[in-house]
Structures are given as C-alpha cells and as structure tokens.
Design an enzyme around this catalytic site. Structure first.
Site, short mmCIF file in Angstrom:
data_model
loop_
_atom_site.label_atom_id
_atom_site.label_comp_id
_atom_site.label_asym_id
_atom_site.label_seq_id
_atom_site.Cartn_x
_atom_site.Cartn_y
_atom_site.Cartn_z
N TYR A 26 20.87 3.11 4.84
CA TYR A 26 19.71 2.76 4.01
C TYR A 26 18.61 3.80 4.12
O TYR A 26 17.98 4.19 3.14
CB TYR A 26 19.18 1.39 4.42
CG TYR A 26 18.02 0.89 3.58
CD1 TYR A 26 18.23 0.26 2.37
CD2 TYR A 26 16.70 1.07 4.01
CE1 TYR A 26 17.17 -0.18 1.59
CE2 TYR A 26 15.64 0.63 3.25
CZ TYR A 26 15.87 0.01 2.04
OH TYR A 26 14.82 -0.42 1.28
N GLU A 145 -23.93 7.16 5.51
CA GLU A 145 -24.95 6.22 5.96
C GLU A 145 -24.34 4.83 6.00
O GLU A 145 -23.32 4.56 5.37
CB GLU A 145 -26.15 6.22 5.00
CG GLU A 145 -26.97 7.50 5.01
CD GLU A 145 -28.22 7.39 4.15
OE1 GLU A 145 -28.64 6.24 3.85
OE2 GLU A 145 -28.75 8.44 3.76
#
Length: 260
Positions: A26, A145
């Site tokens: 897979y 800020e």
C-alpha cells in the site's frame, strides 16, 4: 508474484495477503494515488476581563494574509494529535500554556481553497481561559502582535469585535476565521440552556451576577432584561451552591457557585 493487471494485484493484497504484506504494498503502490491535504488547527480562545468577553487574536507576521488579524494556530506536526498541536501552537505563538481540560473540538473545515497555499483542512477548537488577567501574552513565531479584543453579540446574533484601534471587521480576518468565530458563538449560545460551559472563563467559582453578565454578552440583553430571579429559576439547575464569598470585593458577601 506476477499479476495480469493492477486490479488483480490490488485484490490480492487487500483480500489474500497478510496485513504486513498489504501495508508494505500500500505504501508504495496505492497510497501515492490519493491526494494529501495538509492539516492545521485554529483556536478560539475566550476569557473574561473588565466585565467583557475577550477573544485572543494575533496579527500575522508573514504571508499569506500578512498583517491581518487571525486566530492562533498552525500546522499539525507528523504523528501529532490535533489537541497536542493546539497546545503547542498557542505556546509558540502567544506564550500561553493551555490546560487540555479547557479545550474542546469545535469543527473540522475542509472547504476547497480556504488556504491560498495548498489544500488545507483545519480542525478548529474552542478554549475557555479562566483567570485571563493572570496570563501574560507575548507575540512570537508567526505572530507580529497579539491582542485581547472585546467580543459581544447583539439580539440579532451579529458579532462585534472591538480592539485597541477600534472595531475589527470580521470579513477582514485571515483565511475563514470569521466562519470559525461564528461557529464558536453559535455553539456557546445553543448550550446556554443545557450546558453553559462558557462559564469556565469565570474560573472555578462564580457569582450569579457574573454568570448573568456572561449570558448577557451572548444574548444581546441587558442585566435588567435578564431578570435575576428568573435566571436563578431557569439556570440554577446547572450550578452547585458552595456558600458565601470569604473575601468579598465590596459590600455584603455573595453566594458563590460552580458548574455541576
């Protein structure tokens, strides 16, 4: 082992091979065929100060949305749970150490093109920060800020954000953070009559007056409209009475409560 076609190969590894063999196949054969979104977390952090609901916003330091207000958050690291990512990102961006007991998952948003960089799915969270006046915020990492803004909701359900430079337009927030904030407000309002977890922002104990003040901010009502006796009758079932204040701030001691 040879196969006639990819369908036969896929069927063998999914239905006949061992799990170990399947996972090895897979990883190299099937997994690359799937698109891989990035995953982020965003966090609506609410507190209570000066009889106002406070929402924590950062101002972004870099693109995309450079200079725009945004919720604290960021990308989930490899092998990291989203709750762990929320706690880490808030610590990195605004220097607050969150308690996982005050955080709840809000909504997963997978809208295409919500992030201009790439396909990004975000898991939004809601945090109730008690005793926020004792918390020091410092902007770092992606934040230029950081600011506590006042949040209020009117009777029509419209949200108003008031920052240090005046009103903040929700439409101007970065990404789809307007939608996330609205989802948080809807959840809080819907829970007021059966699970008022928003009262966690008041700390471990509170007075009924403070509880009414919090309710009023989300219902768009004045304290007079939110009658005290009726409030006690309808909402008191969610509270456990603990006695009286030991050190009242002013006047006679008031009864204190905690959430059941």
């Amino acid at each position: 082992m040879k196969f006639k076609n990819i369908q036969e190969e896929k069927k063998y590894y999914e239905q006949e091979a061992s799990q170990e063999e399947f996972l090895k196949w897979y990883k190299h054969q099937d997994l690359p065929t799937y698109e891989k979104p990035s995953v982020t977390v965003d966090n609506v952090i609410l507190g209570w100060q000066d009889e106002q609901i406070k929402l924590l916003l950062i101002q972004r330091k870099a693109n995309p949305f450079k200079g725009k207000y945004a919720l604290p958050g960021g990308f989930v690291d490899k092998n990291e749970d989203t709750l762990e990512a929320v706690i880490r990102e808030v610590k990195e961006e605004v220097s607050i150490q969150l308690d996982s007991d005050c955080i709840e998952q809000l909504k997963t948003i997978a809208t295409p093109n919500r992030d201009p960089r790439t396909w990004v799915i975000t898991v939004a969270h809601l945090t109730y920060l008690p005793c926020m006046s004792q918390v020091q915020i410092v902007a770092s990492d992606d934040a230029k800020e950081v600011e506590w803004v006042s949040l209020a909701v009117n009777k029509a359900g419209q949200i108003k954000l008031d920052g240090k430079h005046g009103l903040i337009d929700l439409n101007q927030l970065a990404f789809d953070h307007e939608e996330i904030i609205k989802e948080a407000v809807i959840r809080i309002k819907n829970r007021l009559n059966y699970a008022p977890t928003i009262l966690k922002i008041l700390g471990s104990t509170f007075t009924l007056t403070d509880a009414r003040k919090v309710y009023s901010k989300f219902l768009g009502l004045s304290l007079e409209e939110l009658d005290n006796s009726n409030f006690r009758k309808t909402q008191g079932k969610f509270f456990e009475e603990l006695g009286f204040e030991t050190k009242p701030t002013k006047g006679r001691p008031k009864k204190i409560y905690r959430l059941k």
